[in-house]
Motif scaffolding. Structure first.
Motif, PDB file in Angstrom:
ATOM      1  N   ALA A  40      -4.330 -17.281   3.616  1.00  0.00           N
ATOM      2  CA  ALA A  40      -4.318 -15.890   3.146  1.00  0.00           C
ATOM      3  C   ALA A  40      -2.967 -15.537   2.529  1.00  0.00           C
ATOM      4  N   ASP A  41      -1.878 -16.045   3.107  1.00  0.00           N
ATOM      5  CA  ASP A  41      -0.553 -15.803   2.531  1.00  0.00           C
ATOM      6  C   ASP A  41      -0.451 -16.428   1.140  1.00  0.00           C
ATOM      7  N   PHE A  42      -0.990 -17.629   0.987  1.00  0.00           N
ATOM      8  CA  PHE A  42      -0.995 -18.271  -0.329  1.00  0.00           C
ATOM      9  C   PHE A  42      -1.757 -17.417  -1.341  1.00  0.00           C
ATOM     10  N   LEU A  43      -2.933 -16.907  -0.931  1.00  0.00           N
ATOM     11  CA  LEU A  43      -3.721 -16.077  -1.838  1.00  0.00           C
ATOM     12  C   LEU A  43      -2.941 -14.830  -2.249  1.00  0.00           C
ATOM     13  N   ALA A  44      -2.288 -14.203  -1.292  1.00  0.00           N
ATOM     14  CA  ALA A  44      -1.515 -13.003  -1.603  1.00  0.00           C
ATOM     15  C   ALA A  44      -0.381 -13.323  -2.569  1.00  0.00           C
ATOM     16  N   CYS A 478      -0.776 -29.726  -3.120  1.00  0.00           N
ATOM     17  CA  CYS A 478      -0.720 -28.526  -3.958  1.00  0.00           C
ATOM     18  C   CYS A 478       0.569 -28.532  -4.776  1.00  0.00           C
ATOM     19  N   PRO A 479       0.481 -28.355  -6.090  1.00  0.00           N
ATOM     20  CA  PRO A 479       1.707 -28.260  -6.884  1.00  0.00           C
ATOM     21  C   PRO A 479       2.600 -27.139  -6.356  1.00  0.00           C
ATOM     22  N   ALA A 480       3.889 -27.367  -6.372  1.00  0.00           N
ATOM     23  CA  ALA A 480       4.831 -26.406  -5.810  1.00  0.00           C
ATOM     24  C   ALA A 480       4.766 -25.057  -6.515  1.00  0.00           C
ATOM     25  N   ASP A 481       4.428 -25.082  -7.799  1.00  0.00           N
ATOM     26  CA  ASP A 481       4.414 -23.835  -8.580  1.00  0.00           C
ATOM     27  C   ASP A 481       3.017 -23.242  -8.718  1.00  0.00           C
ATOM     28  N   ARG A 485       1.818 -20.009 -10.960  1.00  0.00           N
ATOM     29  CA  ARG A 485       0.998 -20.215 -12.157  1.00  0.00           C
ATOM     30  C   ARG A 485      -0.236 -19.318 -12.127  1.00  0.00           C
ATOM     31  N   ILE A 486      -0.885 -19.240 -10.968  1.00  0.00           N
ATOM     32  CA  ILE A 486      -2.072 -18.385 -10.850  1.00  0.00           C
ATOM     33  C   ILE A 486      -1.682 -16.924 -11.030  1.00  0.00           C
TER      34      ILE A 486
END
Length: 497
Positions: A40-44, A478-481, A485-486
Motif C-alpha cells: 500500500a505504501d508503494f501504491l501511495a 522492482c526497478p528502483a525508480d 515513473r508511474i
C-alpha cells in the motif's frame, strides 16, 4: 428506477489501479500485516489510487480464487500471525518454534485458545465484545461455514457429496451431535474468520488513509464443494444426492478454442426469485463491507449463461439459457441503491448483454491486448473507449503484456507498433501509457506489467490446471525508480491520486 448516485462518484475522477492478488505478496507469517502495508505504501508513492484483487475466499487445493469454499469467508492463510504477537495471542517464541507447534493451523489454534480462555488482555477491535458482534452480524453465513469446515477437516480429501449421508443431507440431529463433539474446532474456525476480517479492515483503513480504494471480485458462480451449496441445495440445479444436473462453462472464445468446462453448479434462478434473491443480496452485502468497488465476474451470465449437461462434459455440448437479467439487478439496486458494481463483459458479448449493463449504468471493461484484430471498430482499441469504463493492459487471465507482445506474429506486432507509435523496444510501457491516455476513468495494470515481466510471471492460463496462481512479487526485481515513473505518468495524464 434510476440507477445512479453515490456509486457514480467513483468514476468522476481519473485514477490508476493495480491488479495484484494478495497471495502474490511475500510474507513469512501471512499477508495482511507488514507485507500488505508495504505494498500500500508503494501504491501511495506511485500515485496509484485503486488496488484490485481477485476473490479473497478460502480455496481448494488447486488454489483457484474462483473456486472458493465460501462466498463470504476470508482465506485464513492471509492472516498475518506476526500481527497476533502485540495483543498477546501469540508469542515470538511460538513463531520461532512453528515447526514444533505444527505450523499455521496449530498456531491459530493456540491463539484461539488464549483468546477464548481470556488469558490475555486484547485491544479494542480484537476484544470479546467485538468478536460477539462479528459472530452475530455474520451468523447468516458464519454458522454454516464453520460447521462445513469442521466436517471437512474430519473427512479430509473428499467433498461433502461423499460425507456420511446424515451429514451430507444436513439431518438436524446429526449436525447437532457433530457440532457438540467438534465445538473447539468450530470455535477456532470462527476465530480465524474474526481475525481475518479484523486484519482486512485494518488494511482497508490503512490503504484508504493513503488515498487507495480496495476493489474486489465476485465470481458469478460458486464452487460445488462449498458451504454455500451444501447449506442451500434448493437454490441450485442438483439431483437428490446433491450432484449437479447441469454445470457452468463457456463456448469457445479467445481465451480457449475448445471452450471451458468450469463445473460449477448452476443456480435455480426461479427458486432464488421466490424470496427476492436473498442469498445474492447477502453475498453482495458481504462484499460491500470488504471493498469500495466490486466486479461481477462473467456478468454476461446474468443475461444468458452457457449450460452444459453434467453427463456430457464437452463445452461444445452446452447451450444458452436466459438468466435473471433486469429482474435480479432491480432487486439488487432496490436493496443497495449505491451498490458499486463493475460488469466483467469480456468473452462472447451480444447487444443484449451490453444493453442490460447500460440500463443499470454499470461500467464495463476493455483490454488493450484484445484490440488488435485488424478492425478499427474493435471496442478494446484506445479510440473506442468510454469514459465510465475501465481499461486494462491485461487481466489475470491474460499473458503478461510483454509475453503477449513477444508471442504476436510479425504482422500483428507491426500493427501494434503502428497504432501505439512505438518500436516496441520499451514494451510493455507503450501499452501502459496507452491505458493511462485512455478516456476511461480507471486504468488498471497488473503488477507484472509495471515490473516489465515476461510470460514466466503469468498468473493464470484459462482451461489449464498447472502452474496457476503461484507467481509471487519479488521486491528486489522492482526497478528502483518504478514508483517515480508511474507517478510521473499519472500526473502527465491527470490520474494522480
Amino acid at each position: 428506477m434510476t440507477y445512479s448516485g453515490a456509486r457514480d462518484a467513483l468514476f468522476t475522477k481519473r485514477r490508476i489501479g493495480v491488479l495484484l492478488h494478495p497471495t502474490c505478496l511475500p510474507g513469512d507469517w501471512g499477508i495482511l500485516g507488514r507485507s500488505a502495508r508495504k505494498f500500500a505504501d508503494f501504491l501511495a508513492d506511485a500515485g496509484i489510487g485503486v488496488w484490485q484483487t481477485l476473490p479473497i475466499g478460502p480455496t481448494h487445493a488447486d488454489m483457484s480464487p474462483y473456486q472458493s469454499l465460501s462466498a463470504h469467508a476470508g482465506n485464513p492463510d492471509f492472516i498475518d500471525l506476526a500481527e497476533l504477537i502485540p495483543p498477546g495471542l501469540l508469542h515470538t517464541g511460538d513463531l520461532a518454534r512453528a515447526d514444533e507447534n505444527g505450523g499455521r493451523k496449530n498456531l491459530l489454534e493456540l491463539a484461539a485458545q488464549r483468546f477464548f480462555d481470556q488469558s490475555v488482555s486484547v485491544p479494542e477491535g480484537l476484544d470479546h465484545d467485538s468478536y460477539e458482534r462479528f459472530r452475530e452480524s455474520n451468523a447468516y453465513w458464519l454458522d454454516d461455514f464453520s460447521l462445513f469446515s469442521a466436517v471437512r477437516e474430519s473427512q479430509p480429501g473428499i467433498s461433502w457429496l461423499q460425507w456420511p449421508t446424515e451429514l451430507r443431507d444436513r439431518h438436524p440431529e446429526a449436525l447437532k451431535a457433530f457440532a457438540d463433539q467438534s465445538a473447539t474446532v468450530i470455535k477456532r474456525i470462527r476465530f480465524e474468520q474474526f481475525v481475518f476480517h479484523h486484519q482486512w479492515q485494518a488494511l482497508r483503513e490503512y490503504a484508504h488513509a493513503r488515498g487507495i480504494l480496495m476493489f474486489g471480485d465476485i465470481p458469478i458462480f460458486v464452487a460445488h464443494d462449498s458451504a454455500d451449496v451444501w447449506a442451500n441445495r434448493e437454490l441450485f440445479k442438483l439431483d437428490a444426492q446433491g450432484n449437479p444436473t447441469v454445470v457452468a462453462g463457456v463456448p469457445p472464445d479467445y481465451f480457449s478454442s475448445e471452450g471451458q468446462h468450469w463445473g460449477n453448479p448452476l443456480y435455480d434462478w426461479d427458486a432464488m426469485a421466490e424470496d427476492g434473491y436473498q442469498w445474492w443480496l447477502q453475498r453482495l452485502d458481504s462484499q460491500r463491507h470488504l471493498f469500495a468497488l466490486t466486479r461481477i465476474d462473467h456478468f454476461r451470465g446474468l443475461q444468458a449463461y452457457w449450460e452444459i449437461p453434467a453427463d456430457r462434459p464437452m463445452p461444445k455440448d452446452g447451450y444458452w439459457v436466459p438468466g435473471p437479467g433486469a429482474h435480479f439487478l432491480e432487486a439488487c439496486f432496490r436493496k443497495f441503491p449505491d451498490l458499486p458494481l463493475v460488469a466483467e463483459n469480456l468473452g462472447i458479448i451480444g447487444e443484449e448483454v451490453e444493453q442490460l449493463r447500460r440500463d443499470f449504468r454499470l461500467p464495463g471493461m476493455t483490454v488493450l491486448q484484445f484490440g488488435f484484430d485488424g478492425s478499427p471498430d474493435n471496442p478494446h482499441l484506445l479510440h473506442n473507449h468510454q469514459e465510465r469504463d475501465l481499461v486494462y493492459t491485461g487481466t489475470h487471465d491474460n499473458d503478461t503484456t510483454l509475453g503477449w507482445y513477444r508471442s504476436l506474429d510479425s504482422h500483428t506486432r507491426q500493427h501494434v507498433n503502428s497504432y501505439l507509435e512505438t518500436s516496441g523496444e520499451e514494451m510493455p510501457w507503450p501499452v501502459i501509457e496507452a491505458a493511462f491516455r485512455s478516456v476511461s476513468s480507471l486504468a488498471v495494470v497488473p503488477m507484472q506489467d509495471f515490473m516489465g515481466l515476461d510470460s514466466a510471471a503469468r498468473f493464470n492460463t484459462p482451461g489449464t490446471t498447472e502452474n496457476n496462481w503461484i507467481w509471487q512479487l519479488n521486491w528486489a526485481a522492482c526497478p528502483a525508480d518504478l514508483s517515480d515513473r508511474i507517478r510521473n505518468l499519472a500526473e502527465l495524464y491527470g490520474r494522480l491520486t
